[in-house]
Design a protein around this motif. Structure first.
Motif, PDB file in Angstrom:
ATOM      1  N   ASP A 124       0.872  -1.191  -0.039  1.00  9.24           N
ATOM      2  CA  ASP A 124       0.074  -0.031  -0.003  1.00  9.24           C
ATOM      3  C   ASP A 124       0.910   1.388  -0.123  1.00  9.24           C
ATOM      4  N   TYR A 125       1.832   1.344   0.699  1.00  8.13           N
ATOM      5  CA  TYR A 125       2.536   2.382   0.883  1.00  8.13           C
ATOM      6  C   TYR A 125       3.958   2.725   0.413  1.00  8.13           C
ATOM      7  N   ASP A 126       4.452   1.629  -0.126  1.00  6.31           N
ATOM      8  CA  ASP A 126       5.912   1.763  -0.766  1.00  6.31           C
ATOM      9  C   ASP A 126       5.459   1.672  -2.566  1.00  6.31           C
ATOM     10  N   SER A 127       5.710   2.699  -3.138  1.00 12.72           N
ATOM     11  CA  SER A 127       5.365   2.923  -4.459  1.00 12.72           C
ATOM     12  C   SER A 127       6.965   2.471  -5.249  1.00 12.72           C
ATOM     13  N   SER A 128       7.902   2.362  -4.843  1.00 16.08           N
ATOM     14  CA  SER A 128       8.992   2.007  -5.638  1.00 16.08           C
ATOM     15  C   SER A 128       8.912   0.439  -6.085  1.00 16.08           C
ATOM     16  N   PRO A 129       9.687   0.217  -7.420  1.00 16.86           N
ATOM     17  CA  PRO A 129       9.233  -0.951  -8.156  1.00 16.86           C
ATOM     18  C   PRO A 129      10.297  -2.055  -7.405  1.00 16.86           C
ATOM     19  N   ALA A 130      11.230  -1.713  -6.894  1.00 18.40           N
ATOM     20  CA  ALA A 130      12.374  -2.708  -6.326  1.00 18.40           C
ATOM     21  C   ALA A 130      12.522  -2.356  -4.563  1.00 18.40           C
ATOM     22  N   LEU A 131      13.116  -3.146  -4.158  1.00 20.39           N
ATOM     23  CA  LEU A 131      13.602  -2.820  -2.703  1.00 20.39           C
ATOM     24  C   LEU A 131      14.546  -1.933  -2.711  1.00 20.39           C
ATOM     25  N   SER A 132      15.657  -2.193  -3.451  1.00 16.84           N
ATOM     26  CA  SER A 132      16.650  -1.282  -3.577  1.00 16.84           C
ATOM     27  C   SER A 132      16.361   0.121  -3.545  1.00 16.84           C
ATOM     28  N   LEU A 136      14.204   3.620   3.603  1.00 16.79           N
ATOM     29  CA  LEU A 136      15.186   2.982   4.368  1.00 16.79           C
ATOM     30  C   LEU A 136      14.480   1.710   5.585  1.00 16.79           C
ATOM     31  N   LEU A 137      13.224   2.223   5.705  1.00 20.86           N
ATOM     32  CA  LEU A 137      12.399   1.740   6.885  1.00 20.86           C
ATOM     33  C   LEU A 137      11.839   0.335   6.046  1.00 20.86           C
ATOM     34  N   PHE A 138      11.544   0.265   4.675  1.00 17.13           N
ATOM     35  CA  PHE A 138      11.142  -0.588   4.176  1.00 17.13           C
ATOM     36  C   PHE A 138      12.426  -2.023   3.772  1.00 17.13           C
TER      37      PHE A 138
END
Length: 190
Positions: A124-132, A136-138
């Motif tokens: 829901d709250y992380d819109s980035s396509p990759a974890l990299s 930082l929290l994610f």
């Protein structure tokens, strides 16, 4: 009845040999001609009943399951000892003690549930396509979950007396595959 030959056994009894009148002589004895057709009719009726019963049973088996067979299978399944991975653990040592404890089991289930909620929050709250490229929290939370699951699998692996039983346990294999996918997503894909 008594005869001139003395007492006659019941199987050898013939009323014509009796010197005195017997009550049996006065009664009509059924003849074989009358018995044979009655016996044949009786046997035909028995055969028909047996045949109907077999047909009814075959029809019932084809439509409905056998209740007695189901009860026996259910009883066997309920009394059968369930699979317990702890029977393959060592009998001494710190790792087997940790792996057998209910605290370890319940804490692992709690972490799995927390991971489930974290994945929902992450979607829901992380819109980035990759974890990299994620905040930082994610990254930190993903690393904590990976570390926890790696530690859990390490403790369970070290608890096995014979390490080849690890591969025979389906849950251990499943957890290993999930951990490899998590590590790939967290560190290799970055």
């Amino acid at each position: 009845c008594s005869s001139s030959r003395g007492n006659v056994a019941l199987s050898e009894f013939n009323p014509k040999h009796c010197s005195t009148t017997c009550p049996i002589e006065s009664q009509e004895t059924p003849r074989e001609e009358h018995i044979q057709p009655e016996f044949q009719q009786l046997m035909k009726r028995r055969f028909k009943r047996r045949h109907k019963r077999q047909k009814r049973q075959q029809l019932q088996e084809s439509i409905f399951p056998d209740a007695q067979n189901m009860i026996e299978r259910l009883t066997w399944a309920m009394t059968e000892t369930s699979y317990d991975v702890t029977c393959y653990y060592k009998t001494h040592g710190i790792f087997q003690h940790i792996a057998r404890s209910t605290v370890f089991e319940h804490s692992t289930l709690l972490v799995i549930i927390l991971n489930l909620f974290w994945i929902a929050y992450d979607l829901d709250y992380d819109s980035s396509p990759a974890l990299s490229s994620a905040p930082l929290l994610f990254k930190e939370v993903a690393s904590i979950f990976c570390l926890w699951f790696f530690g859990e699998l390490f403790v369970r692996f070290m608890a096995f007396e014979h390490k080849q039983n690890w591969i025979r346990d389906p849950w251990c294999v499943f957890d290993s595959v999930i951990l490899v996918l998590m590590l790939f997503e967290s560190y290799v894909d970055a």
